[in-house]
Design an enzyme around this catalytic site. Sequence first.
Site, PDB file in Angstrom:
ATOM      1  NE  ARG A 155      -4.541   1.460   1.774  1.00 17.91           N
ATOM      2  CZ  ARG A 155      -4.359   2.226   0.709  1.00 17.91           C
ATOM      3  NH1 ARG A 155      -5.235   2.182  -0.288  1.00 17.91           N
ATOM      4  NH2 ARG A 155      -3.328   3.049   0.631  1.00 17.91           N
ATOM      5  CB  CYS A 186      -0.969  -0.016   1.183  1.00 16.08           C
ATOM      6  SG  CYS A 186      -0.197  -0.035   2.819  1.00 16.08           S
ATOM      7  CG  ASP A 227      -5.334   5.993   2.496  1.00 15.18           C
ATOM      8  OD1 ASP A 227      -5.365   5.564   3.670  1.00 15.18           O
ATOM      9  OD2 ASP A 227      -4.480   6.794   2.087  1.00 15.18           O
TER      10      ASP A 227
END
Length: 150
Positions: free
Chosen positions: A14, A8, A122
């Site tokens: 994440r 990420c 996000d």
Amino acid sequence: MVKVLMVCLGNICRSPLAEGILKSKTFLKDVQVDSAGTSNYHIGSKPDVRSIEVANKNNIDIFDQRGRQFVVSDFDRFDLIYAMDNSNYKNIVALARGDEDKKKVKLILNEIFPGENLDVPDPYTGGIQGFNSVFKMLDEACELISKNIS
Ligand code: 4NP
């Protein structure tokens, strides 16, 4: 041995979750899982407390993970490189040295929604609900990844 890298932007929200979830589903298999960020923002950092909390709630421990930046040699070390969103995907592919490298890079949500090129949102600037929702998507994607590798 299949080697999988989750990527990420920051490697604190994440991809640490994706790493922890896939590890939990493949611990009996010959699979190695790691994660990295395309940015250098959080090198050496622990995962975001909200990711740690959501993982804990689902009996997954990601506390010992530390942030690191994606490096070109990751193309040599890993067979499959999963980007969490289209921006990560572009940044990784930009570092590819050729088609062999590029072929390893995939958008993780294409596992559950083939060809749709969707982003794992996000969750960094939002609340815990965003992290719950990210966990659910990654859990579904990792379930299929786990089934498809060995
Ligand atoms: P991640 O989330 O890419 O899922 O780890 C982010 C973490 C940190 C930042 C952005 C996204 N940041 O700008 O510091």
